[in-house]
Every structure is written in structure tokens, then in C-alpha cells.
Design an enzyme around this catalytic site. Structure first.
Site, PDB file in Angstrom:
ATOM      1  N   HIS A  66     -65.044  93.249  83.180  1.00  0.00           N
ATOM      2  CA  HIS A  66     -64.799  94.241  81.864  1.00  0.00           C
ATOM      3  C   HIS A  66     -63.491  94.043  81.413  1.00  0.00           C
ATOM      4  CE1 HIS A  66     -64.015  96.885  84.995  1.00  0.00           C
ATOM      5  NE2 HIS A  66     -62.971  97.479  84.016  1.00  0.00           N
ATOM      6  N   THR A  67     -63.018  93.803  80.098  1.00  0.00           N
ATOM      7  CA  THR A  67     -61.601  93.658  79.691  1.00  0.00           C
ATOM      8  C   THR A  67     -61.818  94.349  78.164  1.00  0.00           C
ATOM      9  OG1 THR A  67     -60.003  92.258  79.500  1.00  0.00           O
ATOM     10  CG2 THR A  67     -62.198  91.473  78.742  1.00  0.00           C
TER      11      THR A  67
END
Length: 151
Positions: A66-67
């Protein structure tokens, strides 16, 4: 936040042939870039940079890369079932199930809510076993949505 609000049926890859963590992240970045009309290299670079902070391989063959991305307008979730790859997971086991989560920079708590929702789903051993047996994108998507617990 229900997973169905961030994961669409066409954002599921049932047969990724990755040979490494970077290849798997690349497949997830390509999926996200295509669906969200983003630059694939920007997405991949952001995911790799996040991995440098610590692995998103949460164990039991599952990863939640995730980012945050500055130009993103809404949360995106994608899912890939892959050949097992070394993901430097916390339990040192190869990863074959990976959900990617991209969130706008200003998403605030929604980022954590989405991660918690996915994490809760993937702690269920029966769900994970069923995902591993599923063959098609439709089967995978339906399993995720049907097993997304009520808040």
C-alpha cells in the site's frame, strides 16, 4: 468501509506468473495504473519505496502492499493471486495472495480503515484457503465480497 466500495471485479488478477517480489509489485502497479489512469512507473516506485520502510508481507502467504499517491482522487484496491514469491514477509513464507491499496495523500483515516478491513478478512484461514482454491477472477472477487464482515 466495505471492500466492495474499493475493489471492483475487473481489478482481480487470478493467474499472475511473477518470479519475484518486484515482478509481483510490477503486476499490481500495472493493474492500478490501468484502472486509475496513472503512470505505472510512479505507482511502482511508490510501492517499492513503501516496501523499503518495512515489508507489507503480513504472513501466511499474504501481502498488503500500500502507498499514498498525491494525484489520486479515490482509494483503489486490486488483488492478485500469484505464483508463490519471496516477499520478505514477516514469517519468511512466500506470498501468493496480494492486495494492493492506493490511497490519496489526504485520505486520512480511510487508509487505515481499508487496511484494517483487508487485514481482518485475510486473518480468516478458511477465506484464505478458499482464495487459494479459486480459479477465476469472478470466484476470487465473490469470495472477498461474500466474506467481508459487517462493521
Amino acid at each position: 468501509m466495505k471492500i466492495s466500495t474499493i475493489l471492483s471485479r475487473d481489478a482481480v488478477l487470478p493467474h499472475v506468473k511473477a518470479k519475484s517480489k518486484k515482478q509481483l509489485l510490477g503486476e499490481l502497479a500495472a493493474l492500478a495504473a490501468a484502472k486509475m489512469k496513472l503512470d505505472e512507473s510512479v505507482v511502482l516506485d511508490a510501492l517499492i519505496e513503501r516496501e523499503r520502510l518495512g515489508t507489507t508481507g503480513i504472513g501466511f502467504g499474504v501481502a498488503l502492499p500500500h502507498t499514498r499517491l498525491p494525484k489520486l482522487k479515490k482509494i483503489f484496491c486490486g488483488f492478485a493471486k500469484s505464483d508463490p514469491v519471496d516477499f520478505e514477509a514477516v514469517d519468511n513464507k512466500p506470498v501468493d495472495l496480494a492486495f494492493v491499496l492506493l490511497v490519496p495523500e489526504e485520505a486520512g483515516a480511510d487508509h487505515l480503515k481499508a487496511l484494517a478491513r483487508l487485514s481482518r478478512l485475510l486473518k480468516d484461514e478458511e477465506v484464505v484457503a478458499a482464495l487459494r482454491k479459486a480459479k477465476t477472477a469472478d470466484e476470487l472477487y465473490d469470495l472477498v465480497i461474500q466474506n467481508d464482515s459487517n462493521e
